[in-house]
Structures are given as C-alpha cells and as structure tokens.
Write a protein that holds these residues in place. Structure first.
Motif: not given
Length: 142
Positions: A20-29, A32-49
């Motif tokens: 993301v910092e290099r300007g790419h479009e990313v989806t992170l899958i 685990d719901a708890k981990r996905a929630d934490w990832l979303e707080t760090q990375l935003g809407s690129i995270v999909m559970r």
C-alpha cells in the motif's frame, strides 16, 4: 498493480502495508475475525474476513482483475489450494507462496505455483555464504 494477500499474520500484515505504501491496490484476506478486526484498525478497508481457499469468497475480492496473489498463511496446504484456485479458476497471472516446510517448495512449483519461497532455505543460503577474507580480517581487528 492489484495484489491479493491471503493470510493476515505478521508476514501478510507487513507485506500488505508495504505494498500500500508503494502505491499498489491491495486486498488482505484473513480468516480469523479478531485478527481481521485488528488488521482493519491498522490498514483500513483493504481487509476482508473470509477463507482464501473458497472459490465463492475469492470471487468477492475482485480476483478476476488481480495481477498477483500471494499466500502467506502458516499452512502450506491452504497456501497451495488458494494459489491453485487463483491460477486455474480465475487465471491470475502471478502466484507466490510462502512455503513453511522447505521440502514442499518443489511440490508447489510442480503444481503450478509461479514462485515458492521458503524462509528456511533463504536463511540457510544466507548463512552458508562466506564473507570475503579481507572483510573477516577487518572485522577481527575492529
């Protein structure tokens, strides 16, 4: 470039963040719901559970337009399944796997994964490289 990362552990998190910092479009899958929630707080809407091994779920990620998919879960079998589906079903051009068991690297390549990387192999190769004699002498005299 659009990259899908399967697995939101440490490697998946840092890889996604750096892409993301290099300007790419990313989806992170992440499954685990708890981990996905934490990832979303760090990375935003690129995270999909969800499960990166399920065709129906992958279809929701926009995978048909992905330039690459990288599977970095702690489970070699999950990584292989996700990448084989991406390659064969969705025709993703580039598939890259983190392979946890170094003996699986050749299996991944035989089964169509473009790049299979074992951290163990990379570290052993780095360890086995020797420094030039001049550098060894300089290091001792310092």
């Amino acid at each position: 470039m659009y990259v899908i990362v399967v697995g939101g552990g440490t490697v998946g998190y840092y890889m996604s963040r750096d892409l993301v910092e290099r300007g790419h479009e990313v989806t992170l899958i992440e499954r685990d719901a708890k981990r996905a929630d934490w990832l979303e707080t760090q990375l935003g809407s690129i995270v999909m559970r969800g499960d990166g091994c399920e065709v129906r779920f992958l279809a929701q990620t926009g995978i048909e337009r992905a330039d690459a998919i990288v599977a970095v879960t702690a489970d070699d079998e999950d990584n292989l399944i996700a990448l084989q589906m991406a390659k064969k079903h969705f025709r993703v051009k580039k598939t890259v796997a983190r392979v946890n068991n170094p003996s699986n690297v050749e299996i991944f390549k035989t089964l169509g994964v473009d790049e299979a990387v074992s951290a163990t192999d990379v570290l052993l190769a780095a360890l086995s490289r020797q420094s030039p004699p001049d550098e060894i002498k300089k290091g001792r005299s310092s």
